[in-house]
Scaffold this motif. Structure first.
Motif, PDB file in Angstrom:
ATOM      1  N   HIS A 152      49.678  37.903  60.983  1.00 30.19           N
ATOM      2  CA  HIS A 152      49.302  36.729  61.896  1.00 30.19           C
ATOM      3  C   HIS A 152      47.714  36.915  62.483  1.00 30.19           C
ATOM      4  CE1 HIS A 152      53.352  34.885  60.597  1.00 30.19           C
ATOM      5  NE2 HIS A 152      54.121  36.326  60.646  1.00 30.19           N
ATOM      6  N   LEU A 153      47.912  37.889  63.187  1.00 35.16           N
ATOM      7  CA  LEU A 153      46.275  38.347  63.733  1.00 35.16           C
ATOM      8  C   LEU A 153      45.127  37.789  63.114  1.00 35.16           C
ATOM      9  CD1 LEU A 153      44.874  38.327  66.009  1.00 35.16           C
ATOM     10  CD2 LEU A 153      45.041  41.070  66.479  1.00 35.16           C
ATOM     11  N   CYS A 154      44.916  38.151  61.739  1.00 30.97           N
ATOM     12  CA  CYS A 154      43.746  38.336  60.228  1.00 30.97           C
ATOM     13  C   CYS A 154      44.340  37.112  60.413  1.00 30.97           C
ATOM     14  CB  CYS A 154      44.182  39.107  59.543  1.00 30.97           C
ATOM     15  SG  CYS A 154      44.086  40.725  59.293  1.00 30.97           S
ATOM     16  N   GLU A 155      45.101  35.706  59.772  1.00 30.22           N
ATOM     17  CA  GLU A 155      45.416  34.864  60.147  1.00 30.22           C
ATOM     18  C   GLU A 155      44.558  33.956  60.876  1.00 30.22           C
ATOM     19  OE1 GLU A 155      48.514  33.281  57.317  1.00 30.22           O
ATOM     20  OE2 GLU A 155      49.055  33.108  58.701  1.00 30.22           O
ATOM     21  N   ARG A 156      45.141  34.319  61.793  1.00 31.12           N
ATOM     22  CA  ARG A 156      44.173  33.538  63.006  1.00 31.12           C
ATOM     23  C   ARG A 156      43.222  33.581  63.379  1.00 31.12           C
ATOM     24  NH1 ARG A 156      45.667  30.992  68.209  1.00 31.12           N
ATOM     25  NH2 ARG A 156      43.821  30.126  69.253  1.00 31.12           N
ATOM     26  N   LEU A 157      42.226  34.810  63.387  1.00 31.74           N
ATOM     27  CA  LEU A 157      41.770  35.028  63.562  1.00 31.74           C
ATOM     28  C   LEU A 157      40.167  34.370  62.640  1.00 31.74           C
ATOM     29  CD1 LEU A 157      40.829  38.982  64.887  1.00 31.74           C
ATOM     30  CD2 LEU A 157      40.793  37.223  66.045  1.00 31.74           C
ATOM     31  N   LEU A 158      40.252  33.987  61.083  1.00 32.73           N
ATOM     32  CA  LEU A 158      39.113  33.775  60.070  1.00 32.73           C
ATOM     33  C   LEU A 158      39.459  32.350  60.665  1.00 32.73           C
ATOM     34  CD1 LEU A 158      41.159  35.866  56.640  1.00 32.73           C
ATOM     35  CD2 LEU A 158      38.932  35.930  58.092  1.00 32.73           C
ATOM     36  N   VAL A 166      42.311  46.939  58.483  1.00 34.33           N
ATOM     37  CA  VAL A 166      43.083  48.448  57.931  1.00 34.33           C
ATOM     38  C   VAL A 166      43.896  48.541  58.722  1.00 34.33           C
ATOM     39  CG1 VAL A 166      42.163  50.566  59.054  1.00 34.33           C
ATOM     40  CG2 VAL A 166      40.449  49.193  58.964  1.00 34.33           C
ATOM     41  N   ASP A 167      44.802  49.488  57.186  1.00 34.06           N
ATOM     42  CA  ASP A 167      46.138  50.170  56.779  1.00 34.06           C
ATOM     43  C   ASP A 167      46.157  50.893  56.219  1.00 34.06           C
ATOM     44  OD1 ASP A 167      48.628  49.628  56.948  1.00 34.06           O
ATOM     45  OD2 ASP A 167      48.658  47.778  58.535  1.00 34.06           O
ATOM     46  N   ASN A 168      47.553  51.835  56.939  1.00 32.87           N
ATOM     47  CA  ASN A 168      47.095  52.739  55.647  1.00 32.87           C
ATOM     48  C   ASN A 168      48.698  52.499  54.969  1.00 32.87           C
ATOM     49  OD1 ASN A 168      49.776  53.328  57.515  1.00 32.87           O
ATOM     50  ND2 ASN A 168      48.769  55.630  57.911  1.00 32.87           N
ATOM     51  N   PHE A 169      49.443  51.625  55.015  1.00 33.66           N
ATOM     52  CA  PHE A 169      50.652  50.969  54.286  1.00 33.66           C
ATOM     53  C   PHE A 169      51.549  52.172  54.534  1.00 33.66           C
ATOM     54  CE2 PHE A 169      47.037  48.829  52.441  1.00 33.66           C
ATOM     55  CZ  PHE A 169      47.471  47.788  52.301  1.00 33.66           C
ATOM     56  N   TYR A 170      51.832  52.648  55.736  1.00 31.47           N
ATOM     57  CA  TYR A 170      52.794  53.650  56.179  1.00 31.47           C
ATOM     58  C   TYR A 170      54.339  51.969  56.228  1.00 31.47           C
ATOM     59  CZ  TYR A 170      56.370  56.283  58.392  1.00 31.47           C
ATOM     60  OH  TYR A 170      57.466  56.383  59.289  1.00 31.47           O
ATOM     61  N   THR A 171      53.825  51.286  56.845  1.00 35.74           N
ATOM     62  CA  THR A 171      54.636  49.754  58.004  1.00 35.74           C
ATOM     63  C   THR A 171      54.385  49.339  56.918  1.00 35.74           C
ATOM     64  OG1 THR A 171      54.426  49.657  59.814  1.00 35.74           O
ATOM     65  CG2 THR A 171      56.209  51.251  59.158  1.00 35.74           C
ATOM     66  N   GLY A 172      53.251  48.501  56.678  1.00 34.86           N
ATOM     67  CA  GLY A 172      52.616  47.140  56.648  1.00 34.86           C
ATOM     68  C   GLY A 172      52.804  47.234  54.981  1.00 34.86           C
ATOM     69  N   SER A 173      52.608  45.994  54.393  1.00 39.84           N
ATOM     70  CA  SER A 173      52.578  45.521  53.520  1.00 39.84           C
ATOM     71  C   SER A 173      51.286  45.011  52.799  1.00 39.84           C
ATOM     72  CB  SER A 173      53.557  44.754  53.196  1.00 39.84           C
ATOM     73  OG  SER A 173      53.852  44.028  51.526  1.00 39.84           O
ATOM     74  N   LYS A 174      50.631  45.166  51.680  1.00 39.70           N
ATOM     75  CA  LYS A 174      49.848  44.001  51.210  1.00 39.70           C
ATOM     76  C   LYS A 174      50.299  42.668  50.982  1.00 39.70           C
ATOM     77  CE  LYS A 174      46.750  47.307  48.626  1.00 39.70           C
ATOM     78  NZ  LYS A 174      46.169  47.242  47.220  1.00 39.70           N
ATOM     79  N   ASP A 175      51.587  42.950  50.474  1.00 36.05           N
ATOM     80  CA  ASP A 175      52.119  40.899  50.699  1.00 36.05           C
ATOM     81  C   ASP A 175      52.205  39.988  51.558  1.00 36.05           C
ATOM     82  OD1 ASP A 175      53.072  41.532  47.796  1.00 36.05           O
ATOM     83  OD2 ASP A 175      55.627  42.011  48.742  1.00 36.05           O
ATOM     84  N   ASN A 176      52.296  40.996  52.744  1.00 39.10           N
ATOM     85  CA  ASN A 176      52.036  40.630  54.011  1.00 39.10           C
ATOM     86  C   ASN A 176      49.731  39.251  53.918  1.00 39.10           C
ATOM     87  OD1 ASN A 176      54.094  40.663  55.401  1.00 39.10           O
ATOM     88  ND2 ASN A 176      53.724  42.687  56.417  1.00 39.10           N
ATOM     89  N   ILE A 177      49.565  40.146  53.606  1.00 42.13           N
ATOM     90  CA  ILE A 177      48.142  39.529  53.956  1.00 42.13           C
ATOM     91  C   ILE A 177      47.300  39.210  52.297  1.00 42.13           C
ATOM     92  CG2 ILE A 177      47.063  40.974  55.060  1.00 42.13           C
ATOM     93  CD1 ILE A 177      45.883  43.512  53.026  1.00 42.13           C
ATOM     94  N   ARG A 178      48.074  38.715  51.538  1.00 48.53           N
ATOM     95  CA  ARG A 178      48.155  38.577  49.928  1.00 48.53           C
ATOM     96  C   ARG A 178      46.666  37.541  49.320  1.00 48.53           C
ATOM     97  NH1 ARG A 178      48.827  41.810  46.087  1.00 48.53           N
ATOM     98  NH2 ARG A 178      50.888  43.085  46.280  1.00 48.53           N
ATOM     99  N   HIS A 179      47.891  36.630  50.210  1.00 51.40           N
ATOM    100  CA  HIS A 179      46.852  35.262  50.059  1.00 51.40           C
ATOM    101  C   HIS A 179      46.012  35.492  50.881  1.00 51.40           C
ATOM    102  CE1 HIS A 179      49.048  35.765  54.205  1.00 51.40           C
ATOM    103  NE2 HIS A 179      48.135  34.679  54.804  1.00 51.40           N
ATOM    104  N   LEU A 180      45.188  36.677  51.513  1.00 55.67           N
ATOM    105  CA  LEU A 180      43.350  36.376  52.659  1.00 55.67           C
ATOM    106  C   LEU A 180      42.952  37.426  51.372  1.00 55.67           C
ATOM    107  CD1 LEU A 180      45.186  37.331  55.865  1.00 55.67           C
ATOM    108  CD2 LEU A 180      44.797  35.856  55.074  1.00 55.67           C
ATOM    109  N   LEU A 181      43.501  38.290  50.966  1.00 57.20           N
ATOM    110  CA  LEU A 181      42.523  39.189  49.432  1.00 57.20           C
ATOM    111  C   LEU A 181      41.263  38.449  49.320  1.00 57.20           C
ATOM    112  CD1 LEU A 181      45.720  40.924  48.507  1.00 57.20           C
ATOM    113  CD2 LEU A 181      43.963  42.186  50.068  1.00 57.20           C
TER     114      LEU A 181
END
Length: 312
Positions: free
Chosen positions: A17-23, A32-47
């Motif tokens: 949500h923060l990445c979205e707002r900053l854009l 930056v993420d190691n995807f331990y708990t994060g997900s590409k699905d959360n940012i797929r629309h930003l790629l």
């Protein structure tokens, strides 16, 4: 002014949500993420966004990039995840803080630490102001997160005093909304998923313990205001001061979902706080910030999100 902003944990619930707002605000964003708990699905629309870049990296390790600002959000934030690998949780909080502060020092970049209300532990002061030092069990099962975040705050203020690093520190209280992990063990996502599936809703203890729930859009607004102002470095509480019992939350979720799930009571986990409510006077004065989204309105948006994701 367009800046290059690094968001660690940028593929997580809050980070995405923060990445979205900053854009939206016109900045270049490095996630930056190691995807331990994060997900590409959360940012797929930003790629595919021309000002968005994704780096798979662990903040345990140093990172050498050119940035103007840093939001340090990387860390498992739910008991299920941070207790699954407590040593990794401590390392993420402590080594991550050291590495990101080192980067901020080299780049002369402003850096914001996403700390937590968990630094107050099971509080003996209610509501919790920033001046309260907390009541934390340093050797309990939650300590990997609580003490990791407390140590990160220590590092931020020591880097500020000793190396003049330009820091900001916010203490985040319970936040909810779309993109929460459905199995992260947090009470809002737990109750919604259980209600939608028709499973029993699990309450720990007698359900009388209280929490204050802040909708994600309000929280992100507070974080960006904190980063953009020059008056205070923190710590500053960010959360919704409206207080509800866990039973009230369960009953509200049942009503909004129309679920016929029953309530099931289980033993209270060790060191689970009895009360959690932020004193946000400092945020109101310094940031002109107060949350606006009412619990039911935020829950409806979150329920809609889980209806879509659970049916995929």
């Amino acid at each position: 002014m367009t800046m290059t902003i690094l968001v660690t944990g940028g593929a997580g619930f809050l980070g995405s949500h923060l990445c979205e707002r900053l854009l939206q605000d016109g900045h270049e964003v490095i996630c930056v993420d190691n995807f331990y708990t994060g997900s590409k699905d959360n940012i797929r629309h930003l790629l595919a966004h021309p000002r968005f870049e994704l780096i798979r990296h662990d903040v345990w390790l140093p990172l050498y990039i050119e940035v103007d600002r840093i939001f340090n959000l990387a860390c498992p934030a739910s008991p299920v995840h941070y207790q699954n690998d407590p040593i990794a949780t401590v390392k993420t909080s402590v080594l991550g803080a050291i590495n990101m502060l080192g980067l901020a020092k080299r780049r002369k970049a402003r850096i914001l630490q996403a700390s937590t209300s968990e630094v107050y532990g099971d509080p003996q002061v209610h509501p919790q102001p920033e001046a309260y030092w907390g009541h934390v069990n340093s050797i309990g099962p939650r300590a990997c997160y609580d003490e990791g975040k407390r140590c990160a705050e220590t590092l931020f203020f020591d880097y500020h005093r000793q190396a003049k690093v330009d820091i900001r520190v916010v203490r985040i209280f319970n936040t909810y909304g779309p993109r929460m992990h459905p199995h992260d063990g947090r009470v809002v996502s737990n109750f919604i998923v259980q209600a939608l599936k028709g499973d029993p809703i699990t309450l720990y203890g007698d359900g009388s313990q209280t929490r204050s729930f802040c909708y994600v859009d309000d929280l992100i607004e507070g974080m960006t205001r904190m980063m953009d102002q020059d008056a205070v470095i923190g710590p500053v509480n960010l959360g919704n001061p409206s207080e509800f019992t866990i039973r009230q939350l369960a009953e509200t979720v049942l009503r909004l979902t129309g679920s016929r799930s029953t309530l099931e009571y289980r033993p209270l986990p060790q060191d689970d706080p009895a009360q959690r409510q932020p004193d946000i006077a400092k945020a109101a004065a310094a940031l002109d910030w107060t949350p606006y989204v009412a619990l039911e309105d935020g829950l409806e948006k979150t329920i809609d999100y889980f209806k879509k994701t659970l049916n995929q």
